[in-house]
Design an enzyme around this catalytic site. Sequence first.
Site, PDB file in Angstrom:
ATOM      1  N   HIS A 167      -2.249   5.867  -1.092  1.00 22.40           N
ATOM      2  CA  HIS A 167      -2.475   6.209   0.316  1.00 22.40           C
ATOM      3  C   HIS A 167      -3.218   7.538   0.450  1.00 22.40           C
ATOM      4  CE1 HIS A 167       1.318   3.879  -0.089  1.00 22.40           C
ATOM      5  NE2 HIS A 167       0.706   3.121   0.803  1.00 22.40           N
TER       6      HIS A 167
HETATM    7  S1  FES Z   1       0.102   8.433  -1.188  1.00 19.77           S
HETATM    8 FE1  FES Z   1       1.515   6.858  -0.850  1.00 19.77          FE
HETATM    9  S2  FES Z   1       2.448   6.603  -2.773  1.00 19.77           S
HETATM   10 FE2  FES Z   1       1.064   8.219  -3.062  1.00 19.77          FE
END
Ligand code: FES
Length: 203
Positions: A167
């Site tokens: 993410h």
């Molecule tokens: S940014 Fe979501 S698990 Fe690393």
Amino acid sequence: MSDGDVVRDASQEAGEAASSSRRYFLIQATSAVGAVGAVGAAWPFVMYWTPSAKARALGAPVRVDVSKLAPGEMLSPIVAWRGKPIFIVARDKATIDALKVDTAELADPDSVNPEQQPDFAANAWRSERPEIGVYLGICTHLGCSPKHVVSNNFEDTGQGGFFCPCHGSKFDLAGRVVKGVPAPDNLEVPPYRFESDSVIIIG
Ligand code: FES
């Protein structure tokens, strides 16, 4: 007293002695059986609470040789401790200096959250020795494993760091999380110590 009375008393006493000795034997035997039964009943619980050799091995400290790790590199293959990846990075002087001043974009530059590192790592490089960093390779958002970015991709400082592809969370080379990404905390620092200049004991 007649001879008959003497014989009866003697035989009565002998009978009582035999009966008392039988009672004693039965009490002892019952206690022994009870004790064996209690041990037998408790054994599964004792076994349950005794960690298996595998569990002990999983929690055991890990010894890592970092003698061949050059500044700018991350140790490969990645070692595991308690089933988790451990990132071990070597830093040059320029990076060490940058970690002290490039903090404006970081969410917790001073390692205020005590859960994320042992006391000895609550410093700008989040490690016992500035030139070697040891971090749990697990993103503090949802647990993906970040990638080691040697340079440029950590745009704000240009000094490299860790990037989580799940993410988009970013961490600098001390494992400090950048503001505004999904990950809420810095990468965790596991307990470790230097056995010598080139050997680290993790755990
Ligand atoms: S940014 Fe979501 S698990 Fe690393």
